[in-house]
Each structure stands twice: as structure tokens, then as C-alpha cells.
Design a protein around this motif. Structure first.
Motif, PDB file in Angstrom:
ATOM      1  N   LYS A 113     -27.279  -8.371  25.807  1.00  0.00           N
ATOM      2  CA  LYS A 113     -28.634  -8.102  26.599  1.00  0.00           C
ATOM      3  C   LYS A 113     -29.336  -7.209  25.712  1.00  0.00           C
ATOM      4  N   ILE A 114     -30.650  -7.430  25.398  1.00  0.00           N
ATOM      5  CA  ILE A 114     -31.616  -6.811  24.465  1.00  0.00           C
ATOM      6  C   ILE A 114     -32.355  -5.836  25.269  1.00  0.00           C
ATOM      7  N   ILE A 115     -32.181  -4.472  25.117  1.00  0.00           N
ATOM      8  CA  ILE A 115     -32.605  -3.282  25.979  1.00  0.00           C
ATOM      9  C   ILE A 115     -33.334  -2.198  25.103  1.00  0.00           C
ATOM     10  N   PRO A 116     -34.455  -1.669  25.666  1.00  0.00           N
ATOM     11  CA  PRO A 116     -35.023  -0.593  24.922  1.00  0.00           C
ATOM     12  C   PRO A 116     -33.945   0.317  24.470  1.00  0.00           C
ATOM     13  N   SER A 117     -33.957   0.913  23.248  1.00  0.00           N
ATOM     14  CA  SER A 117     -33.064   1.588  22.657  1.00  0.00           C
ATOM     15  C   SER A 117     -32.971   3.052  23.202  1.00  0.00           C
ATOM     16  N   ALA A 118     -34.157   3.451  23.250  1.00  0.00           N
ATOM     17  CA  ALA A 118     -34.318   5.191  23.368  1.00  0.00           C
ATOM     18  C   ALA A 118     -33.753   5.633  22.120  1.00  0.00           C
ATOM     19  N   SER A 119     -33.024   6.804  22.109  1.00  0.00           N
ATOM     20  CA  SER A 119     -32.714   7.483  20.807  1.00  0.00           C
ATOM     21  C   SER A 119     -31.502   6.963  20.480  1.00  0.00           C
ATOM     22  N   ILE A 120     -30.888   5.925  21.149  1.00  0.00           N
ATOM     23  CA  ILE A 120     -29.637   5.383  20.282  1.00  0.00           C
ATOM     24  C   ILE A 120     -30.019   4.529  18.865  1.00  0.00           C
ATOM     25  N   ILE A 121     -31.149   4.439  18.799  1.00  0.00           N
ATOM     26  CA  ILE A 121     -31.671   3.717  17.444  1.00  0.00           C
ATOM     27  C   ILE A 121     -31.581   4.463  16.534  1.00  0.00           C
ATOM     28  N   LYS A 122     -31.469   5.834  16.573  1.00  0.00           N
ATOM     29  CA  LYS A 122     -31.170   6.996  15.761  1.00  0.00           C
ATOM     30  C   LYS A 122     -29.641   6.773  15.044  1.00  0.00           C
ATOM     31  N   VAL A 123     -28.996   6.167  15.780  1.00  0.00           N
ATOM     32  CA  VAL A 123     -27.324   5.550  14.828  1.00  0.00           C
ATOM     33  C   VAL A 123     -27.714   4.864  13.684  1.00  0.00           C
ATOM     34  N   PRO A 124     -28.276   3.539  13.931  1.00  0.00           N
ATOM     35  CA  PRO A 124     -28.356   2.891  12.744  1.00  0.00           C
ATOM     36  C   PRO A 124     -29.349   3.579  11.762  1.00  0.00           C
ATOM     37  N   LEU A 125     -30.282   4.244  12.240  1.00  0.00           N
ATOM     38  CA  LEU A 125     -31.033   4.829  11.225  1.00  0.00           C
ATOM     39  C   LEU A 125     -30.541   6.130  10.325  1.00  0.00           C
ATOM     40  N   LEU A 126     -29.659   6.786  11.227  1.00  0.00           N
ATOM     41  CA  LEU A 126     -28.866   7.721  10.282  1.00  0.00           C
ATOM     42  C   LEU A 126     -27.894   7.012   9.274  1.00  0.00           C
ATOM     43  N   ILE A 127     -27.150   5.891   9.605  1.00  0.00           N
ATOM     44  CA  ILE A 127     -26.242   5.337   8.671  1.00  0.00           C
ATOM     45  C   ILE A 127     -27.119   4.646   7.314  1.00  0.00           C
ATOM     46  N   TYR A 128     -28.376   4.323   7.714  1.00  0.00           N
ATOM     47  CA  TYR A 128     -29.269   3.705   6.801  1.00  0.00           C
ATOM     48  C   TYR A 128     -29.822   4.826   5.826  1.00  0.00           C
ATOM     49  N   PHE A 129     -29.892   5.912   6.420  1.00  0.00           N
ATOM     50  CA  PHE A 129     -30.396   7.136   5.621  1.00  0.00           C
ATOM     51  C   PHE A 129     -29.232   7.520   4.728  1.00  0.00           C
ATOM     52  N   MET A 130     -28.290   7.529   5.317  1.00  0.00           N
ATOM     53  CA  MET A 130     -26.944   8.008   4.483  1.00  0.00           C
ATOM     54  C   MET A 130     -26.885   6.976   3.248  1.00  0.00           C
ATOM     55  N   GLN A 131     -26.947   5.838   3.650  1.00  0.00           N
ATOM     56  CA  GLN A 131     -26.662   4.796   2.477  1.00  0.00           C
ATOM     57  C   GLN A 131     -27.694   5.039   1.309  1.00  0.00           C
ATOM     58  N   LYS A 132     -29.050   5.227   1.751  1.00  0.00           N
ATOM     59  CA  LYS A 132     -30.022   5.551   0.770  1.00  0.00           C
ATOM     60  C   LYS A 132     -29.756   6.769  -0.075  1.00  0.00           C
ATOM     61  N   ALA A 133     -29.318   7.746   0.471  1.00  0.00           N
ATOM     62  CA  ALA A 133     -28.981   9.014   0.008  1.00  0.00           C
ATOM     63  C   ALA A 133     -27.843   8.676  -1.046  1.00  0.00           C
ATOM     64  N   SER A 134     -26.875   7.759  -0.599  1.00  0.00           N
ATOM     65  CA  SER A 134     -25.542   7.704  -1.474  1.00  0.00           C
ATOM     66  C   SER A 134     -25.942   6.848  -2.723  1.00  0.00           C
ATOM     67  N   GLU A 135     -27.015   6.042  -2.667  1.00  0.00           N
ATOM     68  CA  GLU A 135     -27.412   5.355  -3.742  1.00  0.00           C
ATOM     69  C   GLU A 135     -28.321   6.078  -4.597  1.00  0.00           C
ATOM     70  N   GLY A 136     -28.663   7.455  -4.271  1.00  0.00           N
ATOM     71  CA  GLY A 136     -29.658   8.102  -5.087  1.00  0.00           C
ATOM     72  C   GLY A 136     -31.008   8.217  -5.201  1.00  0.00           C
ATOM     73  N   THR A 137     -31.421   7.344  -3.917  1.00  0.00           N
ATOM     74  CA  THR A 137     -32.828   7.155  -3.779  1.00  0.00           C
ATOM     75  C   THR A 137     -33.428   8.458  -3.272  1.00  0.00           C
ATOM     76  N   PHE A 138     -32.861   9.479  -2.767  1.00  0.00           N
ATOM     77  CA  PHE A 138     -32.761  10.839  -2.848  1.00  0.00           C
ATOM     78  C   PHE A 138     -31.804  11.791  -2.298  1.00  0.00           C
ATOM     79  N   SER A 139     -31.835  12.864  -2.656  1.00  0.00           N
ATOM     80  CA  SER A 139     -30.913  13.972  -2.354  1.00  0.00           C
ATOM     81  C   SER A 139     -30.731  14.496  -1.109  1.00  0.00           C
ATOM     82  N   LEU A 140     -29.763  14.716  -0.371  1.00  0.00           N
ATOM     83  CA  LEU A 140     -29.799  15.240   0.855  1.00  0.00           C
ATOM     84  C   LEU A 140     -30.243  16.540   1.026  1.00  0.00           C
ATOM     85  N   GLN A 141     -30.221  17.393  -0.431  1.00  0.00           N
ATOM     86  CA  GLN A 141     -30.782  18.698  -0.383  1.00  0.00           C
ATOM     87  C   GLN A 141     -32.095  18.652  -0.750  1.00  0.00           C
ATOM     88  N   ASP A 142     -32.793  17.510  -1.144  1.00  0.00           N
ATOM     89  CA  ASP A 142     -34.306  17.494  -1.182  1.00  0.00           C
ATOM     90  C   ASP A 142     -35.062  18.256  -0.253  1.00  0.00           C
TER      91      ASP A 142
END
Length: 282
Positions: A62-91
Motif C-alpha cells: 500500500k502506498i501511503i504518505p511517508s511523513a518523515s520516513i522519507i528521510k531514510v532513503p534521502l539519507l542513504i542517497y546523501f551518503m552515496q553522493k558523499a562517498s562518490e566525492g560529490t561533496f564532503s561531509l565536512q563541507d
């Protein structure tokens, strides 16, 4: 009084026996408990082991409004881009007044111009579900780029269609969505290293362990049991998704709709978490 004294030790012993052996009938108890939930409440959940085997589920597509659970995939994508060098966690990022939004989080109360790292923003997005931090991260990553990444990884139910607290977008019908099955699949992919290398995966899991909202899945777990999780709340949706680190890790996402109050939803989520731990994680 004599009769009471003679019966009491038996009652006490029987009570201890039940408490010590609750895991024996936990699966039956979970099924029995689900039958007691008010019919008006809509429940979507899924429980899996680390191999992805489905242990229990209901309405998980069932597809349901995610509320802040959407922040889980967002965090994973964020870390992937940081790992690729798109930006640094310390920027560093300098907070602007126009970044600030209401709802959860402390960053909205900080003065404009303060400098924070992207690692700090990511941690706050999970720790206290900071909406201001989340929106800054979305701007950094690109909303459309995130959505493209989700589709490329075959996540169709999970959608980021608006920023946090964007009421104009909501009025236009734009909403963020997920399904319990897809969020669980993301957690499994995180744990098994399918989306990130080992060190970034461990970092994400540690940040999820620091979520301070413990009224859902963690609430009825023993104190010694670690859980990496993220909650989400709207007036009409309450959810929690996480990894319970018992003897056998289990992956669980619970989404509740049509509840009378948040306390009712939290009771449902925490009870399911407790029974799932007793049956599948010990």
C-alpha cells in the motif's frame, strides 16, 4: 486470609512462568494482537530477516504518505553522493533565514549565518527529524535527482515530491509517499551493503540508532536491544521503520492510518515491535 496466602505463591509462580516463556507463543500472540486492533485503523507492515525472507506482513504494498520516513532513503542517497566525492561531509553550509521551516528540529531557532557541516545536517535530519536540515539536504542533492535515483533502483512507491513543510505544494496535491515493503527493502539493502560500501553503511546505521523519538518500535524493547530506526508523523499517518539488532537482526516497517490519536498509533507500533522481537529476533 489463609486461603489467599496459599494461592498467592501459585499465582506468582505462574505469572513468572508466563513472562519467562512469552517467546514460545509470540507468533500466536502477534496474530492474536492484530485481531484486537480497531477495525477503523488501517495498518501496513512487514517483518523480514536479513536474508529478506518475509516473516509476517499485511498490506505491505500500500502506498501511503511517508511523513518523515522519507528521510531514510534521502539519507542513504546523501551518503552515496558523499562517498562518490560529490561533496564532503565536512563541507560547510551557512544557514539562511529563508531555509528555516517549522515542525521538528532545532535549526530553525539558530541565527542566520551560522556555519554547519553537511554531516551535522544529516545527523539532525535523523536525530530530531529536523525539517530545516532536511530541506537544505534536498536542495544540495536535487529533488529530481533523488527521484531519478529511486526509480533507477526500482523504487516506484517511494516518492519525494515536495520539501518539508511546503503547505502550498500540499494544497496542490503534491505529497511524499512510501510503502512498508519498499522502506524495508531499503533497510535490507543498507544492511547488506547493496547501496553503500561498508563504512558509509555503518555510519548511516549509527545515525539511525540515534533517533530520539523512541515512542514507537523501541518503546517496549528491552533496554539492551539496539535499534536503528526513523519515525514519521502526520495528523493522519504514524510510522516507524528500523532494524532491530537482536540475536537475529530483523527489519520492520509499520505504518498506521485512521487512528484516533498518536498514542493509539504508537501503542500499535510498539506492540508489534515487541512481539516481532520476541518471535523472530531472539
Amino acid at each position: 486470609m489463609k486461603r489467599f496466602n496459599s494461592v498467592f505463591p501459585f499465582i506468582f509462580a505462574f505469572t513468572l512462568f508466563c513472562l519467562n516463556n512469552i517467546h514460545v507463543s509470540a507468533q500466536q500472540s502477534l496474530k492474536a494482537y492484530l485481531k484486537t486492533i480497531d477495525n477503523k485503523v488501517s495498518l501496513s507492515y512487514i517483518i523480514q530477516n536479513k536474508q529478506g525472507k518475509i516473516l509476517s506482513m499485511s498490506n505491505s504494498d500500500k502506498i501511503i504518505p511517508s511523513a518523515s520516513i522519507i528521510k531514510v532513503p534521502l539519507l542513504i542517497y546523501f551518503m552515496q553522493k558523499a562517498s562518490e566525492g560529490t561533496f564532503s561531509l565536512q563541507d560547510h553550509y551557512h544557514l539562511k533565514d529563508e531555509d528555516k521551516v517549522g515542525g521538528s528540529g532545532e535549526l530553525q531557532f539558530k541565527p542566520a549565518g551560522i556555519s554547519v557541516t553537511y554531516e551535522y545536517l544529516a545527523k539532525e535530519m535523523i536525530r530530531v527529524s529536523d525539517n530545516t536540515a532536511t530541506n537544505i539536504i534536498i536542495k544540495k542533492l536535487g529533488l529530481k535527482a533523488f527521484q531519478k535515483w529511486m526509480k533507477e533502483n526500482d523504487y516506484s512507491a517511494t516518492q519525494l515530491n515536495r520539501f518539508m513543510m511546503d503547505f502550498d505544494a500540499i494544497e496542490k496535491g503534491k505529497q511524499n509517499y512510501c510503502s512498508s515493503k519498499e522502506i524495508n527493502r531499503l533497510l535490507l539493502a543498507l544492511y547488506n551493503g547493496d547501496l553503500l560500501a561498508e563504512n558509509p553503511s555503518l555510519k548511516v546505521i549509527e545515525w539511525l540508532k540515534n533517533c530520539e523519538d523512541n515512542t514507537g518500535l523501541p518503546h517496549l524493547l528491552p533496554d539492551r536491544v539496539a535499534i536503528a530506526h526513523k519515525t514519521g508523523t502526520l495528523d493522519y499517518v504514524r510510522g516507524d521503520a528500523g532494524i532491530i539488532f537482536g540475536e537475529n537482526p530483523i527489519f520492520i516497517t509499520v505504518l498506521v492510518e485512521n487512528f484516533s490519536e498518536i498514542a493509539e498509533a504508537d501503542s500499535i507500533i510498539s506492540t508489534i515491535g515487541r512481539l516481532a522481537y520476541l518471535e523472530y529476533s531472539k
